[in-house]
Design a protein around this motif. Structure first.
Motif, short mmCIF file in Angstrom:
data_model
loop_
_atom_site.label_atom_id
_atom_site.label_comp_id
_atom_site.label_asym_id
_atom_site.label_seq_id
_atom_site.Cartn_x
_atom_site.Cartn_y
_atom_site.Cartn_z
N LEU A 189 0.80 -1.22 0.00
CA LEU A 189 0.00 0.00 0.00
C LEU A 189 0.83 1.27 0.00
O LEU A 189 0.29 2.37 0.11
CB LEU A 189 -0.95 0.01 1.20
CG LEU A 189 -1.98 -1.13 1.23
CD1 LEU A 189 -2.90 -0.98 2.42
CD2 LEU A 189 -2.79 -1.16 -0.07
N SER A 190 2.14 1.15 -0.14
CA SER A 190 2.99 2.34 -0.20
C SER A 190 2.77 3.07 -1.52
O SER A 190 2.60 2.45 -2.57
CB SER A 190 4.46 1.95 -0.07
OG SER A 190 5.29 3.08 -0.27
N THR A 191 2.77 4.39 -1.47
CA THR A 191 2.67 5.19 -2.68
C THR A 191 4.00 5.86 -3.02
O THR A 191 4.08 6.65 -3.95
CB THR A 191 1.60 6.29 -2.53
OG1 THR A 191 1.92 7.13 -1.41
CG2 THR A 191 0.22 5.67 -2.31
N ARG A 192 5.02 5.53 -2.26
CA ARG A 192 6.34 6.12 -2.49
C ARG A 192 7.11 5.29 -3.51
O ARG A 192 6.88 4.09 -3.67
CB ARG A 192 7.12 6.20 -1.19
CG ARG A 192 6.41 6.99 -0.10
CD ARG A 192 7.20 7.02 1.18
NE ARG A 192 8.44 7.78 1.03
CZ ARG A 192 9.34 7.89 1.99
NH1 ARG A 192 9.17 7.29 3.15
NH2 ARG A 192 10.44 8.59 1.79
N LEU A 193 8.04 5.94 -4.20
CA LEU A 193 8.90 5.23 -5.13
C LEU A 193 9.85 4.34 -4.35
O LEU A 193 10.18 4.62 -3.19
CB LEU A 193 9.68 6.22 -5.99
CG LEU A 193 8.84 7.13 -6.88
CD1 LEU A 193 9.73 8.15 -7.58
CD2 LEU A 193 8.05 6.33 -7.90
N ALA A 194 10.30 3.27 -4.99
CA ALA A 194 11.13 2.29 -4.29
C ALA A 194 12.38 2.92 -3.68
O ALA A 194 12.76 2.60 -2.55
CB ALA A 194 11.51 1.16 -5.25
N PHE A 195 13.02 3.84 -4.41
CA PHE A 195 14.26 4.42 -3.90
C PHE A 195 14.00 5.46 -2.81
O PHE A 195 14.94 5.93 -2.17
CB PHE A 195 15.07 5.05 -5.03
CG PHE A 195 14.36 6.15 -5.77
CD1 PHE A 195 14.34 7.45 -5.27
CD2 PHE A 195 13.72 5.89 -6.97
CE1 PHE A 195 13.70 8.46 -5.95
CE2 PHE A 195 13.07 6.90 -7.67
CZ PHE A 195 13.05 8.19 -7.15
N GLU A 196 12.72 5.82 -2.57
CA GLU A 196 12.39 6.76 -1.50
C GLU A 196 12.02 6.05 -0.20
O GLU A 196 11.81 6.68 0.82
CB GLU A 196 11.20 7.64 -1.92
CG GLU A 196 11.47 8.54 -3.09
CD GLU A 196 10.25 9.36 -3.46
OE1 GLU A 196 10.42 10.53 -3.84
OE2 GLU A 196 9.12 8.84 -3.37
N ASP A 197 11.90 4.74 -0.24
CA ASP A 197 11.31 3.99 0.87
C ASP A 197 12.31 3.00 1.45
O ASP A 197 12.02 1.83 1.60
CB ASP A 197 10.07 3.25 0.35
CG ASP A 197 9.02 3.07 1.43
OD1 ASP A 197 9.22 3.60 2.53
OD2 ASP A 197 8.01 2.40 1.17
N ASP A 198 13.50 3.48 1.79
CA ASP A 198 14.58 2.60 2.22
C ASP A 198 14.24 1.79 3.46
O ASP A 198 14.72 0.67 3.64
CB ASP A 198 15.86 3.41 2.46
CG ASP A 198 16.40 4.01 1.17
OD1 ASP A 198 17.12 5.00 1.26
OD2 ASP A 198 16.08 3.48 0.10
N ASP A 199 13.42 2.35 4.36
CA ASP A 199 13.14 1.67 5.62
C ASP A 199 12.29 0.42 5.42
O ASP A 199 12.36 -0.52 6.21
CB ASP A 199 12.41 2.62 6.58
CG ASP A 199 13.31 3.75 7.05
OD1 ASP A 199 14.54 3.58 6.97
OD2 ASP A 199 12.79 4.78 7.49
N CYS A 200 11.46 0.41 4.37
CA CYS A 200 10.52 -0.70 4.19
C CYS A 200 10.78 -1.50 2.93
O CYS A 200 10.27 -2.62 2.80
CB CYS A 200 9.08 -0.16 4.14
SG CYS A 200 8.56 0.70 5.64
N THR A 201 11.51 -0.96 1.99
CA THR A 201 11.73 -1.62 0.71
C THR A 201 13.15 -2.18 0.65
O THR A 201 14.11 -1.49 0.98
CB THR A 201 11.50 -0.63 -0.45
OG1 THR A 201 10.16 -0.14 -0.37
CG2 THR A 201 11.71 -1.31 -1.79
#
Length: 220
Positions: free
Chosen positions: A191-203
């Motif tokens: 359900l994340s709407t962030r880009l993969a490279f913006e979501d280091d904590d979860c991706t």
């Protein structure tokens, strides 16, 4: 200025102006007005937002109002804008702030940039909302897995531009494929709407997972 400086390139590439699109878009917004004389406006988070310049430019270009949450109030179930001449009705609101912050009464209570009662005004049909509340669902990563089928069902054709290859692990076949090709995958919240490279904590890159993390992922 660009067309003058690069006139030869523009001529060779047959670049089309966007003015026609924006005229039709403005006409479509005006056509959504539910009240004669009702205003059309962009709802912006304000000048501290990183895309505020875009909101200001497009509002000026289209000749519509640029409003922040505190410029609006709900009276008698109708959305109104505060002006020096008193309250004036707003019939169409183009939302450019995150839905969660739009109304502190029904959404995030800590929002300082929303308008109390906005959700109820939309619910009553007193105002037409462009970028309707909840439309951000279409930006979630899980939705990417369904875009090709949605396009075929609604438009009877495939996507004009291919979507990022995405597998939703809520389906057994997709989950099995992801686990079988884990080293080639990027794993992240559905359900994340962030880009993969913006979501280091979860991706995470599947190839970067240690043995314990792999076992935990497989056990989910």
């Amino acid at each position: 200025a660009t067309t003058r400086a690069l006139s030869d390139i523009y001529g060779e590439m047959h670049v089309h102006r966007l003015a026609g699109f924006f005229r039709r878009f403005r006409d479509a917004l005006n056509g959504m007005a539910k009240v004669s004389g009702g205003r059309v406006a962009i709802l912006t988070p304000g000048p501290l937002n990183e895309t505020y310049y875009e909101h200001a430019y497009i509002a000026r270009y289209l000749g519509i109002m640029l409003l922040e949450g505190e410029d609006l109030t709900v009276s008698g179930g109708r959305l109104m804008v505060r002006t020096v001449s008193g309250l004036m009705p707003v019939s169409v609101l183009w939302r450019r702030l995150d839905a969660a912050f739009a109304d502190p009464l029904e959404l995030r209570p800590d929002s300082q940039i929303g308008t109390p009662g906005l959700v109820e005004a939309i619910r009553r049909g007193a105002v037409s909302a462009v970028n309707a509340l909840g439309s951000g669902l279409m930006e979630t990563r899980a939705m990417f897995a369904f875009l090709p089928k949605i396009s075929r069902e609604l438009r009877n054709e495939g996507l004009l531009l291919p979507s990022v290859a995405t597998w939703w692990c809520g389906r057994d076949a997709d989950r099995d494929h992801v686990l079988a090709n884990l080293d080639r995958m990027v794993i992240g919240p559905a359900l994340s709407t962030r880009l993969a490279f913006e979501d280091d904590d979860c991706t995470r890159l599947g190839s970067a997972l240690v043995a314990g993390e792999r076992a935990e992922l497989i056990a989910l």
